[in-house]
Design a protein around this motif. Sequence first.
Motif, PDB file in Angstrom:
ATOM      1  N   GLY A 303      61.324  -0.528 -39.785  1.00 51.97           N
ATOM      2  CA  GLY A 303      60.214  -0.142 -40.650  1.00 51.97           C
ATOM      3  C   GLY A 303      59.450  -1.339 -41.187  1.00 51.97           C
ATOM      4  N   GLY A 304      59.336  -2.359 -40.356  1.00 50.02           N
ATOM      5  CA  GLY A 304      58.573  -3.539 -40.742  1.00 50.02           C
ATOM      6  C   GLY A 304      59.369  -4.588 -41.515  1.00 50.02           C
ATOM      7  N   GLU A 305      60.573  -4.229 -41.993  1.00 45.62           N
ATOM      8  CA  GLU A 305      61.412  -5.173 -42.742  1.00 45.62           C
ATOM      9  C   GLU A 305      62.379  -5.869 -41.791  1.00 45.62           C
ATOM     10  OE1 GLU A 305      61.992  -5.508 -46.426  1.00 45.62           O
ATOM     11  OE2 GLU A 305      59.895  -4.868 -46.291  1.00 45.62           O
ATOM     12  N   GLU A 306      62.543  -7.162 -41.981  1.00 48.73           N
ATOM     13  CA  GLU A 306      63.511  -7.865 -41.138  1.00 48.73           C
ATOM     14  C   GLU A 306      64.931  -7.493 -41.549  1.00 48.73           C
ATOM     15  OE1 GLU A 306      62.772 -12.007 -40.361  1.00 48.73           O
ATOM     16  OE2 GLU A 306      64.890 -12.377 -39.909  1.00 48.73           O
ATOM     17  N   VAL A 307      65.715  -7.021 -40.579  1.00 49.51           N
ATOM     18  CA  VAL A 307      67.092  -6.610 -40.873  1.00 49.51           C
ATOM     19  C   VAL A 307      68.128  -7.431 -40.108  1.00 49.51           C
ATOM     20  CG1 VAL A 307      66.512  -4.238 -41.531  1.00 49.51           C
ATOM     21  CG2 VAL A 307      66.956  -4.771 -39.120  1.00 49.51           C
ATOM     22  N   GLY A 308      67.666  -8.301 -39.234  1.00 51.27           N
ATOM     23  CA  GLY A 308      68.604  -9.115 -38.468  1.00 51.27           C
ATOM     24  C   GLY A 308      67.864 -10.017 -37.508  1.00 51.27           C
ATOM     25  N   VAL A 328      72.995  -6.339 -36.965  1.00 55.10           N
ATOM     26  CA  VAL A 328      72.193  -5.480 -37.843  1.00 55.10           C
ATOM     27  C   VAL A 328      73.132  -4.837 -38.865  1.00 55.10           C
ATOM     28  CG1 VAL A 328      70.478  -4.996 -36.046  1.00 55.10           C
ATOM     29  CG2 VAL A 328      72.411  -3.428 -36.352  1.00 55.10           C
ATOM     30  N   PRO A 329      72.586  -4.369 -39.997  1.00 54.78           N
ATOM     31  CA  PRO A 329      73.427  -3.664 -40.970  1.00 54.78           C
ATOM     32  C   PRO A 329      74.111  -2.470 -40.321  1.00 54.78           C
ATOM     33  CG  PRO A 329      71.254  -4.118 -41.887  1.00 54.78           C
ATOM     34  CD  PRO A 329      71.189  -4.481 -40.445  1.00 54.78           C
ATOM     35  N   VAL A 330      75.330  -2.183 -40.761  1.00 51.33           N
ATOM     36  CA  VAL A 330      76.121  -1.117 -40.139  1.00 51.33           C
ATOM     37  C   VAL A 330      75.365   0.212 -40.132  1.00 51.33           C
ATOM     38  CG1 VAL A 330      78.227   0.263 -40.436  1.00 51.33           C
ATOM     39  CG2 VAL A 330      78.331  -2.222 -40.563  1.00 51.33           C
ATOM     40  N   ALA A 331      74.575   0.460 -41.172  1.00 52.65           N
ATOM     41  CA  ALA A 331      73.826   1.727 -41.256  1.00 52.65           C
ATOM     42  C   ALA A 331      72.812   1.879 -40.125  1.00 52.65           C
ATOM     43  CB  ALA A 331      73.111   1.811 -42.601  1.00 52.65           C
ATOM     44  N   LEU A 332      72.457   0.762 -39.486  1.00 53.41           N
ATOM     45  CA  LEU A 332      71.461   0.810 -38.408  1.00 53.41           C
ATOM     46  C   LEU A 332      72.091   0.553 -37.036  1.00 53.41           C
ATOM     47  CD1 LEU A 332      68.613  -1.219 -40.172  1.00 53.41           C
ATOM     48  CD2 LEU A 332      68.710   1.264 -39.839  1.00 53.41           C
ATOM     49  N   ALA A 333      73.423   0.636 -36.981  1.00 56.10           N
ATOM     50  CA  ALA A 333      74.119   0.199 -35.766  1.00 56.10           C
ATOM     51  C   ALA A 333      74.437   1.329 -34.789  1.00 56.10           C
ATOM     52  CB  ALA A 333      75.404  -0.536 -36.153  1.00 56.10           C
ATOM     53  N   ASP A 334      74.124   2.558 -35.154  1.00 54.56           N
ATOM     54  CA  ASP A 334      74.476   3.655 -34.244  1.00 54.56           C
ATOM     55  C   ASP A 334      73.582   3.677 -33.013  1.00 54.56           C
ATOM     56  OD1 ASP A 334      76.532   4.565 -35.809  1.00 54.56           O
ATOM     57  OD2 ASP A 334      75.277   5.994 -36.930  1.00 54.56           O
ATOM     58  N   PRO A 335      74.159   3.937 -31.829  1.00 56.10           N
ATOM     59  CA  PRO A 335      73.344   4.048 -30.620  1.00 56.10           C
ATOM     60  C   PRO A 335      72.235   5.075 -30.805  1.00 56.10           C
ATOM     61  CG  PRO A 335      75.667   4.000 -30.039  1.00 56.10           C
ATOM     62  CD  PRO A 335      75.601   4.088 -31.540  1.00 56.10           C
ATOM     63  N   GLY A 336      71.063   4.758 -30.321  1.00 56.29           N
ATOM     64  CA  GLY A 336      69.918   5.663 -30.448  1.00 56.29           C
ATOM     65  C   GLY A 336      69.012   5.310 -31.618  1.00 56.29           C
ATOM     66  N   THR A 337      69.508   4.465 -32.534  1.00 54.40           N
ATOM     67  CA  THR A 337      68.681   4.067 -33.679  1.00 54.40           C
ATOM     68  C   THR A 337      67.461   3.288 -33.199  1.00 54.40           C
ATOM     69  OG1 THR A 337      70.687   3.876 -35.015  1.00 54.40           O
ATOM     70  CG2 THR A 337      68.699   2.826 -35.894  1.00 54.40           C
ATOM     71  N   GLY A 338      66.302   3.648 -33.709  1.00 56.14           N
ATOM     72  CA  GLY A 338      65.081   2.944 -33.326  1.00 56.14           C
ATOM     73  C   GLY A 338      64.843   1.732 -34.210  1.00 56.14           C
ATOM     74  N   LEU A 339      64.667   0.590 -33.607  1.00 55.07           N
ATOM     75  CA  LEU A 339      64.378  -0.648 -34.329  1.00 55.07           C
ATOM     76  C   LEU A 339      63.183  -1.315 -33.656  1.00 55.07           C
ATOM     77  CD1 LEU A 339      68.013  -2.029 -34.717  1.00 55.07           C
ATOM     78  CD2 LEU A 339      66.656  -0.977 -36.514  1.00 55.07           C
ATOM     79  N   GLU A 340      62.801  -2.480 -34.157  1.00 54.81           N
ATOM     80  CA  GLU A 340      61.756  -3.254 -33.496  1.00 54.81           C
ATOM     81  C   GLU A 340      62.219  -4.704 -33.378  1.00 54.81           C
ATOM     82  OE1 GLU A 340      60.180  -2.117 -36.941  1.00 54.81           O
ATOM     83  OE2 GLU A 340      60.678  -0.184 -36.073  1.00 54.81           O
ATOM     84  N   VAL A 341      61.648  -5.404 -32.413  1.00 58.70           N
ATOM     85  CA  VAL A 341      61.903  -6.836 -32.288  1.00 58.70           C
ATOM     86  C   VAL A 341      60.564  -7.548 -32.352  1.00 58.70           C
ATOM     87  CG1 VAL A 341      62.802  -8.692 -30.833  1.00 58.70           C
ATOM     88  CG2 VAL A 341      63.969  -6.496 -30.868  1.00 58.70           C
ATOM     89  N   GLY A 342      60.482  -8.540 -33.219  1.00 54.73           N
ATOM     90  CA  GLY A 342      59.276  -9.356 -33.300  1.00 54.73           C
ATOM     91  C   GLY A 342      59.280 -10.361 -32.158  1.00 54.73           C
TER      92      GLY A 342
END
Lengths: 368, 127
Positions: A303-308, A328-342
Amino acid sequence: MTEAGRMTPLYTEHVALGARMVDFAGWQMPVQYAGIIEEHNAVRSAVGIFDVSHMGEFRVFGFDARESLQRIITNDLDRISTLGSALYTVMCDEDGGIIDDLIVYHTGDLEYLIVANAANRQTDWDWITAHLPETVEIADESDRTALIAVQGPGALAVIGELAGEGWTPPDRFEIGEATLDSVPVLVARTGYTGEDGVEVFCHASQAAAIWRTLLSFPEVTPCGLGARDTLRLEMGYPLYGSDMDRGVDPVSAGLGWVAPKAKSGYIGAEAIARVRAEGPERKLVGLAVSEGVPRHGYPVLHGGEEVGKVASGTFSPTLGHGIATAYVPVALADPGTGLEVGIRRKVASAVVTKPPFVKTTSLSALKS
Amino acid sequence: MYPKELKYDREHEWVRLEGDVATIGISDFAQDQLGEVVYVDLPSVGEAVSTGESFGEVESVKSVSELFSPISGEIVEVNEALEDAPETVNEDCYNAGWMIKVKVEDAAEVEALMDADDYEAYIAEEA
């Protein structure tokens, strides 16, 4: 140990083959010969050979060898009570920080062979010798030992032809003897490419002859560190220095399986148990990236915030898109989670993907 | 390896001037140094480029390199085929592997670039 521009016994072979040489952990190593993608595909479809002689080999032996090593490594040596079996493990400091990842081979009744990363050879030697009692001997065999990885679906056929009739290949994660082209060697059914294959330990003086003999097979392609990196990352295998270091414990690195819960009394055990009890804050995950090539250090966003940050990243020749590992934080570690890479000026979408990224290889066929 | 009719800059781009439109790509030396190209990131038509400034990126398995414009002007065409076939940069860097076409502001800028012989000497020195 001086580190500037060290050469393996195969250095002149690489240069003669037109390899592009680079500095790697103080060693002059081939990054590629014909091209990374071509070499990568050769390993996935036929046979590739790699010079990994820069890695360290330590022989540990004596009555207390087993007990002493149990205290130094996280994994359980009882898993390799059978002679000739091998164990992937890490070695941690008191805080649970990973000093290196290692393979330990049970090579004799009271003897173990440890293979260490080139970049950590001296650190590992210092750490291990400082923690071994006087009753246990340790010998640095790195300089007199050459190591050639022979990897790919056709690897065992090539080694079998060289070893001759009557030779039986070792099982997966086992080591045995062979005579290749009249040279006595150790052959381990290990490797870091996700393909079936072996790693051949020989005396440094014999390495060039074996290398050339292997290359006389038309299906064998010489491969550099570039292809080694794309192959190992497609399998999600961690690389020391990118995916783990002293600042990371095995549980966060996804290597909890090499620190069995039932084992205690080793260096770092309390710290690792604490991480387990409290739960890790972050985890190493795989990322499939839609566009562009993610690379080490690039920011991972949610969501635009750097998490890792990206730990390892590359272009996957097999899949045709970018793949990466990231903490990444454990809350964002589940397969299928949508993230972004800069990726420099752009933001690419990424999906948390459970490794291996490439599911079907000659090794996966072997396991099923 | 370095066509005589082209001009070259120190960042290893080539320029082919036809009328007031310059086609820009990367040299054989550059594509060889990069290795297998897997992504080419190009700007859009209508954007302006300035001499010495980055207009995009070319990415190989192992590395990424910025593309620097040898001249100033407005982009009138980009090679969209490279999006699906980035390897064209390796296979045919002077023709099908071109990257952008720019309407030049000052043709003298192109004239001032290195010719093939100078560029070859420059590479020999650099390498």
